[in-house]
Design an enzyme around this catalytic site. Sequence first.
Site, PDB file in Angstrom:
ATOM      1  N   ASP A  30       0.849  -1.193   0.000  1.00 42.40           N
ATOM      2  CA  ASP A  30       0.000   0.000   0.000  1.00 42.40           C
ATOM      3  C   ASP A  30       0.889   1.248   0.000  1.00 42.40           C
ATOM      4  OD1 ASP A  30      -3.235   0.544   0.926  1.00 42.40           O
ATOM      5  OD2 ASP A  30      -1.824   2.214   1.047  1.00 42.40           O
ATOM      6  N   HIS A  46     -11.093  -6.743 -13.487  1.00 38.10           N
ATOM      7  CA  HIS A  46     -11.742  -5.590 -12.860  1.00 38.10           C
ATOM      8  C   HIS A  46     -13.132  -5.975 -12.353  1.00 38.10           C
ATOM      9  CE1 HIS A  46     -12.592  -1.367 -11.989  1.00 38.10           C
ATOM     10  NE2 HIS A  46     -13.829  -1.680 -12.340  1.00 38.10           N
ATOM     11  N   ASN A  87     -13.077  -3.001   2.261  1.00 39.42           N
ATOM     12  CA  ASN A  87     -13.971  -1.855   2.384  1.00 39.42           C
ATOM     13  C   ASN A  87     -14.876  -1.852   1.159  1.00 39.42           C
ATOM     14  OD1 ASN A  87     -12.666  -0.967   4.738  1.00 39.42           O
ATOM     15  ND2 ASN A  87     -11.120   0.130   3.547  1.00 39.42           N
ATOM     16  N   GLY A  93     -15.978   2.880   3.306  1.00 39.46           N
ATOM     17  CA  GLY A  93     -14.671   3.531   3.185  1.00 39.46           C
ATOM     18  C   GLY A  93     -13.887   3.144   1.946  1.00 39.46           C
ATOM     19  N   HIS A  98     -12.131  -0.929  -7.368  1.00 36.69           N
ATOM     20  CA  HIS A  98     -11.656  -2.219  -7.912  1.00 36.69           C
ATOM     21  C   HIS A  98     -11.471  -3.073  -6.665  1.00 36.69           C
ATOM     22  CE1 HIS A  98      -8.769  -4.511 -10.845  1.00 36.69           C
ATOM     23  NE2 HIS A  98      -8.857  -5.228  -9.725  1.00 36.69           N
ATOM     24  N   HIS A 100     -10.592  -5.058  -3.533  1.00 31.35           N
ATOM     25  CA  HIS A 100      -9.258  -5.322  -2.994  1.00 31.35           C
ATOM     26  C   HIS A 100      -9.360  -5.714  -1.531  1.00 31.35           C
ATOM     27  CE1 HIS A 100     -10.168  -1.001  -2.664  1.00 31.35           C
ATOM     28  NE2 HIS A 100      -9.528  -1.040  -1.502  1.00 31.35           N
ATOM     29  N   HIS A 102      -7.164  -5.612   2.002  1.00 30.52           N
ATOM     30  CA  HIS A 102      -6.023  -5.095   2.749  1.00 30.52           C
ATOM     31  C   HIS A 102      -5.515  -6.220   3.658  1.00 30.52           C
ATOM     32  CE1 HIS A 102      -6.971  -0.685   2.103  1.00 30.52           C
ATOM     33  NE2 HIS A 102      -8.175  -1.197   1.893  1.00 30.52           N
TER      34      HIS A 102
HETATM   35  P1  AMP Z   1      -9.790   1.592   0.115  1.00 31.03           P
HETATM   36  O1  AMP Z   1      -9.811   2.900   0.847  1.00 31.03           O
HETATM   37  O2  AMP Z   1     -10.234   0.417   0.900  1.00 31.03           O
HETATM   38  O3  AMP Z   1     -10.456   1.706  -1.231  1.00 31.03           O
HETATM   39  O4  AMP Z   1      -8.250   1.294  -0.137  1.00 31.03           O
HETATM   40  C1  AMP Z   1      -7.521   1.798  -1.206  1.00 31.03           C
HETATM   41  C2  AMP Z   1      -6.078   1.677  -0.816  1.00 31.03           C
HETATM   42  O5  AMP Z   1      -5.296   1.785  -1.982  1.00 31.03           O
HETATM   43  C3  AMP Z   1      -5.606   2.760   0.150  1.00 31.03           C
HETATM   44  O6  AMP Z   1      -5.077   2.149   1.324  1.00 31.03           O
HETATM   45  C4  AMP Z   1      -4.532   3.496  -0.648  1.00 31.03           C
HETATM   46  O7  AMP Z   1      -3.459   3.919   0.145  1.00 31.03           O
HETATM   47  C5  AMP Z   1      -4.111   2.438  -1.662  1.00 31.03           C
HETATM   48  N1  AMP Z   1      -3.564   2.971  -2.903  1.00 31.03           N
HETATM   49  C6  AMP Z   1      -4.111   3.929  -3.686  1.00 31.03           C
HETATM   50  N2  AMP Z   1      -3.335   4.148  -4.757  1.00 31.03           N
HETATM   51  C7  AMP Z   1      -2.278   3.294  -4.652  1.00 31.03           C
HETATM   52  C8  AMP Z   1      -1.118   3.030  -5.437  1.00 31.03           C
HETATM   53  N3  AMP Z   1      -0.878   3.702  -6.572  1.00 31.03           N
HETATM   54  N4  AMP Z   1      -0.238   2.099  -5.024  1.00 31.03           N
HETATM   55  C9  AMP Z   1      -0.473   1.416  -3.866  1.00 31.03           C
HETATM   56  N5  AMP Z   1      -1.541   1.607  -3.092  1.00 31.03           N
HETATM   57  C10 AMP Z   1      -2.423   2.535  -3.460  1.00 31.03           C
HETATM   58 ZN    ZN Z   2      -9.788  -1.991 -12.147  1.00 28.78          ZN
END
Ligand code: AMP
Ligand code: ZN
Length: 114
Positions: A30, A46, A87, A93, A98, A100, A102
């Site tokens: 992250d 996606h 999330n 949040g 896309h 994901h 954590h």
């Molecule tokens: P969410 O808030 O659950 O949608 O999480 C999105 C996560 O993606 C956040 O923790 C961001 O810090 C992370 N994020 C966004 N852009 C990037 C990137 N280019 N490389 C790595 N992590 C990213």
């Molecule tokens: Zn995507």
Amino acid sequence: MTDCIFCKIVSKEIPSEIIYEDDKLIAFKDIDPQAPVHIIVIPKKHIKSLNELDQNDSTLIGHIFLTIKELVKQLGIKEKGYRVVNNCGELGGQTVPHIHFHVLGDRKFSWPPG
Ligand code: AMP
Ligand code: ZN
């Protein structure tokens, strides 16, 4: 999707610190870590969010979780404990549309989450 930041990480248009990749998923650090270990695991395909999953994605989601099980060993957090978070949507949040997961570790997490 052309304007999806995580699709661009998959296609390597945007650089990231990839820790694992196979034909179905990618795991990367992250950019704004919330714990000493903070990895994002995404399917290469996606899918906007958990709300868009269907039966055909069950193998993919199983593969993501079994890969996380292997990654936490590699990351040295398996025995200490860790947190896996999805999330979903605005109140959940989610900021990147896309799906994901954590993977957070190497510190104590509180409950309930903020
Ligand atoms: P969410 O808030 O659950 O949608 O999480 C999105 C996560 O993606 C956040 O923790 C961001 O810090 C992370 N994020 C966004 N852009 C990037 C990137 N280019 N490389 C790595 N992590 C990213
Ligand atoms: Zn995507």
